[in-house]
Design an enzyme around this catalytic site. Structure first.
Site, PDB file in Angstrom:
ATOM      1  N   HIS A  55       4.217  -3.961   6.942  1.00 38.08           N
ATOM      2  CA  HIS A  55       3.404  -3.312   7.994  1.00 38.08           C
ATOM      3  C   HIS A  55       3.281  -4.171   9.259  1.00 38.08           C
ATOM      4  O   HIS A  55       2.687  -5.256   9.213  1.00 38.08           O
ATOM      5  CB  HIS A  55       1.992  -3.032   7.463  1.00 38.08           C
ATOM      6  CG  HIS A  55       1.977  -2.324   6.143  1.00 38.08           C
ATOM      7  ND1 HIS A  55       2.364  -1.019   6.004  1.00 38.08           N
ATOM      8  CD2 HIS A  55       1.644  -2.748   4.897  1.00 38.08           C
ATOM      9  CE1 HIS A  55       2.251  -0.654   4.732  1.00 38.08           C
ATOM     10  NE2 HIS A  55       1.822  -1.683   4.035  1.00 38.08           N
ATOM     11  N   SER A  78       8.695  -2.461   9.900  1.00 36.39           N
ATOM     12  CA  SER A  78       7.502  -2.116   9.133  1.00 36.39           C
ATOM     13  C   SER A  78       7.943  -1.529   7.790  1.00 36.39           C
ATOM     14  O   SER A  78       9.106  -1.168   7.622  1.00 36.39           O
ATOM     15  CB  SER A  78       6.650  -1.115   9.894  1.00 36.39           C
ATOM     16  OG  SER A  78       5.401  -0.998   9.253  1.00 36.39           O
ATOM     17  N   SER A  83       2.333   2.705   9.880  1.00 38.73           N
ATOM     18  CA  SER A  83       1.432   1.542   9.836  1.00 38.73           C
ATOM     19  C   SER A  83       1.571   0.571  11.006  1.00 38.73           C
ATOM     20  O   SER A  83       0.766  -0.337  11.156  1.00 38.73           O
ATOM     21  CB  SER A  83       1.640   0.783   8.523  1.00 38.73           C
ATOM     22  OG  SER A  83       2.951   0.262   8.470  1.00 38.73           O
ATOM     23  N   ASP A 131       7.498  -5.671   1.255  1.00 38.74           N
ATOM     24  CA  ASP A 131       6.220  -5.065   0.877  1.00 38.74           C
ATOM     25  C   ASP A 131       6.527  -3.654   0.376  1.00 38.74           C
ATOM     26  O   ASP A 131       6.720  -2.739   1.163  1.00 38.74           O
ATOM     27  CB  ASP A 131       5.281  -5.022   2.096  1.00 38.74           C
ATOM     28  CG  ASP A 131       3.893  -4.494   1.743  1.00 38.74           C
ATOM     29  OD1 ASP A 131       3.723  -3.934   0.651  1.00 38.74           O
ATOM     30  OD2 ASP A 131       2.976  -4.649   2.579  1.00 38.74           O
ATOM     31  N   GLU A 192       5.165  -8.511  -1.710  1.00 38.18           N
ATOM     32  CA  GLU A 192       3.740  -8.464  -1.382  1.00 38.18           C
ATOM     33  C   GLU A 192       2.898  -7.608  -2.333  1.00 38.18           C
ATOM     34  O   GLU A 192       1.771  -7.953  -2.643  1.00 38.18           O
ATOM     35  CB  GLU A 192       3.629  -7.900   0.055  1.00 38.18           C
ATOM     36  CG  GLU A 192       2.237  -7.633   0.577  1.00 38.18           C
ATOM     37  CD  GLU A 192       1.543  -8.862   1.117  1.00 38.18           C
ATOM     38  OE1 GLU A 192       2.146  -9.953   1.111  1.00 38.18           O
ATOM     39  OE2 GLU A 192       0.378  -8.728   1.541  1.00 38.18           O
ATOM     40  N   ASN A 217       2.111 -10.739  -5.092  1.00 38.32           N
ATOM     41  CA  ASN A 217       0.960  -9.888  -5.411  1.00 38.32           C
ATOM     42  C   ASN A 217       0.081 -10.510  -6.483  1.00 38.32           C
ATOM     43  O   ASN A 217      -1.138 -10.441  -6.404  1.00 38.32           O
ATOM     44  CB  ASN A 217       1.438  -8.512  -5.878  1.00 38.32           C
ATOM     45  CG  ASN A 217       0.282  -7.578  -6.181  1.00 38.32           C
ATOM     46  OD1 ASN A 217      -0.439  -7.173  -5.279  1.00 38.32           O
ATOM     47  ND2 ASN A 217       0.085  -7.272  -7.452  1.00 38.32           N
ATOM     48  N   LYS A 222      -4.171 -13.249  -3.899  1.00 40.05           N
ATOM     49  CA  LYS A 222      -3.668 -12.014  -3.272  1.00 40.05           C
ATOM     50  C   LYS A 222      -4.337 -10.816  -3.935  1.00 40.05           C
ATOM     51  O   LYS A 222      -5.242 -10.214  -3.398  1.00 40.05           O
ATOM     52  CB  LYS A 222      -2.138 -11.966  -3.347  1.00 40.05           C
ATOM     53  CG  LYS A 222      -1.513 -11.000  -2.340  1.00 40.05           C
ATOM     54  CD  LYS A 222      -1.711  -9.560  -2.710  1.00 40.05           C
ATOM     55  CE  LYS A 222      -1.094  -8.558  -1.804  1.00 40.05           C
ATOM     56  NZ  LYS A 222      -1.310  -7.184  -2.264  1.00 40.05           N
ATOM     57  N   ASP A 226      -7.043  -9.224  -1.532  1.00 43.73           N
ATOM     58  CA  ASP A 226      -6.484  -8.193  -0.637  1.00 43.73           C
ATOM     59  C   ASP A 226      -6.640  -6.804  -1.268  1.00 43.73           C
ATOM     60  O   ASP A 226      -7.242  -5.888  -0.685  1.00 43.73           O
ATOM     61  CB  ASP A 226      -5.020  -8.592  -0.389  1.00 43.73           C
ATOM     62  CG  ASP A 226      -4.129  -7.552   0.242  1.00 43.73           C
ATOM     63  OD1 ASP A 226      -4.258  -6.366  -0.087  1.00 43.73           O
ATOM     64  OD2 ASP A 226      -3.255  -7.930   1.043  1.00 43.73           O
ATOM     65  N   ASN A 227      -6.112  -6.639  -2.480  1.00 40.23           N
ATOM     66  CA  ASN A 227      -6.133  -5.327  -3.111  1.00 40.23           C
ATOM     67  C   ASN A 227      -7.574  -4.844  -3.285  1.00 40.23           C
ATOM     68  O   ASN A 227      -7.876  -3.674  -3.083  1.00 40.23           O
ATOM     69  CB  ASN A 227      -5.433  -5.359  -4.476  1.00 40.23           C
ATOM     70  CG  ASN A 227      -3.994  -5.851  -4.375  1.00 40.23           C
ATOM     71  OD1 ASN A 227      -3.657  -6.604  -3.465  1.00 40.23           O
ATOM     72  ND2 ASN A 227      -3.147  -5.454  -5.299  1.00 40.23           N
ATOM     73  N   CYS A 231      -9.253  -3.417   0.425  1.00 41.05           N
ATOM     74  CA  CYS A 231      -9.432  -1.961   0.342  1.00 41.05           C
ATOM     75  C   CYS A 231     -10.908  -1.581   0.399  1.00 41.05           C
ATOM     76  O   CYS A 231     -11.249  -0.497   0.866  1.00 41.05           O
ATOM     77  CB  CYS A 231      -8.784  -1.408  -0.925  1.00 41.05           C
ATOM     78  SG  CYS A 231      -6.975  -1.512  -0.861  1.00 41.05           S
ATOM     79  N   HIS A 337       0.863   2.542  -2.586  1.00 44.63           N
ATOM     80  CA  HIS A 337       1.939   2.196  -1.647  1.00 44.63           C
ATOM     81  C   HIS A 337       2.786   3.376  -1.186  1.00 44.63           C
ATOM     82  O   HIS A 337       3.108   3.490  -0.017  1.00 44.63           O
ATOM     83  CB  HIS A 337       2.851   1.113  -2.239  1.00 44.63           C
ATOM     84  CG  HIS A 337       3.788   0.574  -1.207  1.00 44.63           C
ATOM     85  ND1 HIS A 337       3.382  -0.342  -0.265  1.00 44.63           N
ATOM     86  CD2 HIS A 337       5.069   0.879  -0.902  1.00 44.63           C
ATOM     87  CE1 HIS A 337       4.394  -0.594   0.555  1.00 44.63           C
ATOM     88  NE2 HIS A 337       5.428   0.129   0.187  1.00 44.63           N
ATOM     89  N   HIS A 390      -6.128  -3.935   6.371  1.00 46.12           N
ATOM     90  CA  HIS A 390      -7.183  -4.888   6.008  1.00 46.12           C
ATOM     91  C   HIS A 390      -7.504  -5.821   7.173  1.00 46.12           C
ATOM     92  O   HIS A 390      -6.641  -6.115   7.999  1.00 46.12           O
ATOM     93  CB  HIS A 390      -6.736  -5.781   4.850  1.00 46.12           C
ATOM     94  CG  HIS A 390      -6.423  -5.058   3.591  1.00 46.12           C
ATOM     95  ND1 HIS A 390      -6.799  -3.767   3.329  1.00 46.12           N
ATOM     96  CD2 HIS A 390      -5.761  -5.493   2.489  1.00 46.12           C
ATOM     97  CE1 HIS A 390      -6.389  -3.432   2.118  1.00 46.12           C
ATOM     98  NE2 HIS A 390      -5.749  -4.456   1.595  1.00 46.12           N
ATOM     99  N   SER A 398      -3.413 -13.485   1.625  1.00 45.76           N
ATOM    100  CA  SER A 398      -2.141 -12.915   1.160  1.00 45.76           C
ATOM    101  C   SER A 398      -0.962 -13.609   1.818  1.00 45.76           C
ATOM    102  O   SER A 398       0.008 -14.002   1.156  1.00 45.76           O
ATOM    103  CB  SER A 398      -2.071 -11.423   1.524  1.00 45.76           C
ATOM    104  OG  SER A 398      -3.182 -10.760   1.020  1.00 45.76           O
ATOM    105  N   GLN A 402       2.529 -15.770   0.959  1.00 48.18           N
ATOM    106  CA  GLN A 402       3.881 -15.373   1.391  1.00 48.18           C
ATOM    107  C   GLN A 402       4.632 -16.568   1.983  1.00 48.18           C
ATOM    108  O   GLN A 402       5.800 -16.785   1.670  1.00 48.18           O
ATOM    109  CB  GLN A 402       3.809 -14.258   2.450  1.00 48.18           C
ATOM    110  CG  GLN A 402       3.635 -12.866   1.887  1.00 48.18           C
ATOM    111  CD  GLN A 402       4.883 -12.346   1.184  1.00 48.18           C
ATOM    112  OE1 GLN A 402       5.905 -13.028   1.057  1.00 48.18           O
ATOM    113  NE2 GLN A 402       4.797 -11.121   0.691  1.00 48.18           N
TER     114      GLN A 402
END
Ligand code: NAI
Length: 469
Positions: A55, A78, A83, A131, A192, A217, A222, A226-227, A231, A337, A390, A398, A402
């Protein structure tokens, strides 16, 4: 496709605005900035050609510029047609970094952008930041086609399959050995997200994976941040920007209670909604029940739900039959996703269904019986399609993973067996540590006796590998 277009963005004039937001984001991304300070001089990624398919947001711009600062030669696309933040893409392009992304790409444009990001002069990347796995998929499929192997379907959407096949044929007409050269130089992939990681493990099991891959992930810093917490903020942001609907008092049905579902449920409950969870896994269903949510199948939730959110990474979760039975003006969206969680193509194809575009990424579908439902972002990631994904801080966690994964693959990719790896726990702890000061967190310190007693060292790792957080 094979021309040397330096970049493709919606509007290069948005670069100044993008730059201002990137500078603000940098302050909220302490992990990435610490990595820049630590490795900026030694340039551990010098010589590495990196392709990103992720993204194209403001936060991603900070990731890209971190990779560049560490010495890499980076190209970017992306990983979703909706996104991209056009001002972020413009600002990155203005720095001379080839970026191929804009908000509202067609699927054909999307796959062409992925190809352009993969093509580094006459060759391909050494490393991929993926991703969802689309860049890796294109490389694997391209090679299969060149070798004349049988095409194995990869997507539930035959239109998209056809687009990929057409693109690969075009590439082949220009250059018969393009993918062979790409795979010769490729030495690693870092992935990701849950869905992309699932694809990688499947390829590893089927022995079709071409290079070693790092599962970013499942770094704790992460998926458990992040998840979940990402969210928890960006789901509400997406729904609100799209519909302005009042969430308090409504019934929200969340399909899936994994890391993403947990964050979504907390978010909706926090705003005062009654939350119903659908789950297939008894462990996750029990977790949901003990967190106080009602747990039942979607079929039993259709008459109650005002808002439906899919967060499973699985296909056909909200089926046409479900949509036909929903309340008038129910809102349907997906935060997983891929867009196959909601059966949009069946909805579009149904006779007598009328689509009214309220604004970009917000559609009202009216059924022959007169009731209507909202579909957000055409069933694609609502938080990135209808909002800006996010916030920076969690993306710093995250993306620090990476960058560490890319450094590992550049240093050791050639020596590693072709398999899927996770980063060591020690690095996970380091990523977390880089984010503490920004929040005013002060750690307690183990003494030698305590460390000895629980079987760790005073500097960590503090938990055994099997610990689940
Ligand atoms: P997860 O595997 O932790 O959770 C998915 C849950 O869905 C599991 O508990 C599974 O049992 C459940 N599930 C599967 N099929 C189901 C069905 N038919 N009905 C009900 N429940 C079902 O995965 P995670 O990490 O929560 O990710 C979910 C999706 O979100 C993935 O596609 C991932 O790539 C994506 N994702 C999206 C983000 C975003 O910003 N939009 C951020 C992170 C992940």
């Amino acid at each position: 496709l094979f021309d040397n277009t330096p970049f493709l963005v919606a509007d290069p004039d948005l670069a100044d605005w993008g730059r201002k937001e990137i500078v603000i984001a940098e302050k909220e991304m302490p992990g990435l900035m610490a990595i820049r300070r630590k490795y900026g001089d030694s340039k551990p990624l010098k010589g590495a050609r990196i392709t990103g398919s992720l993204h194209m947001t403001i936060q991603t711009a900070v990731l890209i510029e971190t990779l560049v600062e560490l010495g890499a030669d980076v190209r970017w696309a992306s990983c979703n047609i909706f996104s991209t933040q056009d001002h972020a893409a413009a600002a990155v392009a203005a720095r001379g970094i080839p970026v191929f992304a804009w908000k509202g790409e067609s699927l054909t444009e999307y796959w062409e952008c992925t190809f352009r990001a993969l093509k580094h002069r006459e060759s391909g990347p050494h490393l991929i930041v993926d991703d969802g796995g689309d860049a890796s998929l294109l490389v694997h499929k391209g090679l299969e086609m060149e070798k004349g192997d049988k095409w194995v379907d990869t997507s539930s959407d035959s239109e998209e399959e056809d687009i990929i096949k057409k693109l690969l044929k075009k590439v082949r007409m220009e250059d018969d050995h393009f993918w062979r050269r790409v795979t010769e130089s490729l030495q690693g992939i870092s992935e990701e997200t849950t869905t992309g990681v699932n694809r990688l493990y499947r390829m590893a099991r089927e022995k079709t994976l071409l290079v070693p891959a790092i599962n970013v992930n499942d770094s704790v810093t992460k998926s458990k941040f992040d998840n979940k917490y990402g969210c928890r903020e960006s789901l509400a942001d997406g729904i609100k920007r799209a519909t302005d609907v009042m969430i308090a008092g409504k019934t929200v049905v969340i399909c899936g209670f994994g890391d993403v579902g947990k964050g979504c449920a907390e978010s909706m409950r926090g705003l005062g909604a009654k939350v119903i969870i659908n789950e297939i896994d008894p462990i996750c269903a029990l977790q949901a029940a003990m967190a106080g949510y009602v747990v039942k199948p979607i079929e039993d939730s259709l008459k109650e739900g005002d808002i439906f959110v899919t967060a499973t990474g699985n296909r056909d979760i909200i089926r046409l039959e479900h949509m036909m039975k929903m309340k008038d003006h129910a809102i349907c969206c997906n935060i997983g996703h891929f867009d196959n969680e909601i059966q949009i193509s069946r909805l579009k194809a149904m006779e007598g269904v009328e689509r009214t575009e309220v604004k970009p990424q917000v559609d009202l579908y009216t059924f022959p019986d007169g009731h209507s439902i909202f579909i957000l972002a055409e069933g694609r990631l609502v938080n990135l399609g209808c909002a800006t994904g996010h916030p920076s801080f969690v993306m710093s966690c995250s993306f620090s993973n990476q960058v560490l994964a890319q450094m590992d693959l550049w240093e050791r990719g050639k020596e590693r067996d072709v398999s899927v790896y996770t980063l060591p726990r020690k690095l996970d702890e380091e990523v977390a540590a880089l984010h503490l000061e920004h929040l005013g967190v002060k750690l307690s310190k183990l003494n030698e006796e305590q460390a000895e007693y629980i079987g760790v060292t005073v500097d960590g790792p503090f938990k055994p590998g099997h610990y689940r957080y």
